[in-house]
Design a protein around this motif. Structure first.
Motif, PDB file in Angstrom:
ATOM      1  N   ARG A  48      37.473  28.679  46.150  1.00  0.00           N
ATOM      2  CA  ARG A  48      37.980  28.363  47.685  1.00  0.00           C
ATOM      3  C   ARG A  48      38.820  29.235  48.209  1.00  0.00           C
ATOM      4  N   ASN A  49      39.716  29.846  47.569  1.00  0.00           N
ATOM      5  CA  ASN A  49      40.669  30.824  47.974  1.00  0.00           C
ATOM      6  C   ASN A  49      39.665  32.079  48.499  1.00  0.00           C
ATOM      7  N   LEU A  50      38.866  32.449  47.605  1.00  0.00           N
ATOM      8  CA  LEU A  50      37.794  33.654  47.920  1.00  0.00           C
ATOM      9  C   LEU A  50      37.057  33.478  49.303  1.00  0.00           C
ATOM     10  N   ASN A  51      36.628  32.290  49.267  1.00  0.00           N
ATOM     11  CA  ASN A  51      35.851  32.000  50.343  1.00  0.00           C
ATOM     12  C   ASN A  51      36.757  31.975  51.615  1.00  0.00           C
ATOM     13  N   ASN A  52      38.058  31.595  51.775  1.00  0.00           N
ATOM     14  CA  ASN A  52      38.930  31.432  52.687  1.00  0.00           C
ATOM     15  C   ASN A  52      39.333  32.764  52.952  1.00  0.00           C
ATOM     16  N   LYS A  53      39.637  33.769  52.133  1.00  0.00           N
ATOM     17  CA  LYS A  53      40.200  34.943  52.295  1.00  0.00           C
ATOM     18  C   LYS A  53      39.039  35.978  53.106  1.00  0.00           C
ATOM     19  N   ILE A  54      37.796  35.918  52.436  1.00  0.00           N
ATOM     20  CA  ILE A  54      36.808  36.371  52.879  1.00  0.00           C
ATOM     21  C   ILE A  54      36.144  36.354  54.137  1.00  0.00           C
ATOM     22  N   SER A  55      36.455  34.866  54.463  1.00  0.00           N
ATOM     23  CA  SER A  55      35.744  34.400  55.762  1.00  0.00           C
ATOM     24  C   SER A  55      36.868  34.831  56.939  1.00  0.00           C
ATOM     25  N   ARG A  56      37.956  34.936  56.466  1.00  0.00           N
ATOM     26  CA  ARG A  56      39.231  35.529  57.651  1.00  0.00           C
ATOM     27  C   ARG A  56      39.089  36.905  57.703  1.00  0.00           C
ATOM     28  N   GLY A  57      38.759  37.692  56.781  1.00  0.00           N
ATOM     29  CA  GLY A  57      38.424  39.178  56.634  1.00  0.00           C
ATOM     30  C   GLY A  57      39.814  39.857  56.897  1.00  0.00           C
ATOM     31  N   GLY A  58      41.164  39.266  56.741  1.00  0.00           N
ATOM     32  CA  GLY A  58      42.200  39.978  56.858  1.00  0.00           C
ATOM     33  C   GLY A  58      42.741  40.324  55.460  1.00  0.00           C
ATOM     34  N   PHE A  59      42.035  40.836  54.545  1.00  0.00           N
ATOM     35  CA  PHE A  59      42.182  41.199  53.051  1.00  0.00           C
ATOM     36  C   PHE A  59      42.629  42.451  53.012  1.00  0.00           C
ATOM     37  N   SER A  60      43.492  42.793  52.084  1.00  0.00           N
ATOM     38  CA  SER A  60      43.956  44.259  51.802  1.00  0.00           C
ATOM     39  C   SER A  60      42.858  45.281  51.357  1.00  0.00           C
ATOM     40  N   ALA A  61      42.832  46.492  51.291  1.00  0.00           N
ATOM     41  CA  ALA A  61      42.056  47.582  50.863  1.00  0.00           C
ATOM     42  C   ALA A  61      41.927  47.268  49.279  1.00  0.00           C
ATOM     43  N   ALA A  62      43.142  46.880  48.818  1.00  0.00           N
ATOM     44  CA  ALA A  62      42.890  46.677  47.319  1.00  0.00           C
ATOM     45  C   ALA A  62      42.058  45.521  46.865  1.00  0.00           C
ATOM     46  N   PHE A  63      42.282  44.470  47.679  1.00  0.00           N
ATOM     47  CA  PHE A  63      41.394  43.469  47.315  1.00  0.00           C
ATOM     48  C   PHE A  63      39.861  43.827  47.555  1.00  0.00           C
ATOM     49  N   LEU A  64      39.632  44.365  48.513  1.00  0.00           N
ATOM     50  CA  LEU A  64      38.283  44.901  48.535  1.00  0.00           C
ATOM     51  C   LEU A  64      37.429  45.635  47.551  1.00  0.00           C
ATOM     52  N   LEU A  65      38.351  46.505  47.209  1.00  0.00           N
ATOM     53  CA  LEU A  65      38.186  47.541  45.970  1.00  0.00           C
ATOM     54  C   LEU A  65      38.052  46.721  44.642  1.00  0.00           C
ATOM     55  N   GLN A  66      39.004  45.791  44.339  1.00  0.00           N
ATOM     56  CA  GLN A  66      38.786  45.121  43.212  1.00  0.00           C
ATOM     57  C   GLN A  66      37.477  44.230  43.366  1.00  0.00           C
ATOM     58  N   CYS A  67      37.203  43.622  44.385  1.00  0.00           N
ATOM     59  CA  CYS A  67      35.832  42.746  44.618  1.00  0.00           C
ATOM     60  C   CYS A  67      34.811  43.560  44.098  1.00  0.00           C
ATOM     61  N   LEU A  68      34.650  44.943  44.957  1.00  0.00           N
ATOM     62  CA  LEU A  68      33.524  45.850  44.612  1.00  0.00           C
ATOM     63  C   LEU A  68      33.488  46.306  43.446  1.00  0.00           C
TER      64      LEU A  68
END
Length: 79
Positions: A48-68
């Motif tokens: 649920r947190n991932l869904n909310n965070k990704i839907s908002r789009g306001g996540f950090s570059a670190a989070f993006l790299l972790q997910c990738l």
């Protein structure tokens, strides 16, 4: 520091969100699977947190790299 309502900030947050969503879809990874893959890296996020965070789009570059990294993306094409 750019303001959250700055048009350029909004534009690039949307680009980051769309990039991550596209890579998840390309790899066939759901938010539930992403949560499991991140947990194996000792990064704990609920589906649920991932869904909310990704839907908002306001996540950090670190989070993006972790997910990738979690879904096995080794290179990106930025157009």
């Amino acid at each position: 520091m750019a303001r959250k309502d700055d048009p350029q900030t909004v534009e690039y947050e949307a680009k980051a969100k769309n990039l991550l969503k596209a890579e998840l879809k390309r790899k066939g990874v759901t938010y539930g699977h992403l949560a499991e893959k991140l947990a194996s890296m000792d990064i704990h996020e609920t589906e649920r947190n991932l869904n909310n965070k990704i839907s908002r789009g306001g996540f950090s570059a670190a989070f993006l790299l972790q997910c990738l990294r979690a879904i096995g993306v080794h290179s990106l094409q930025l157009d």
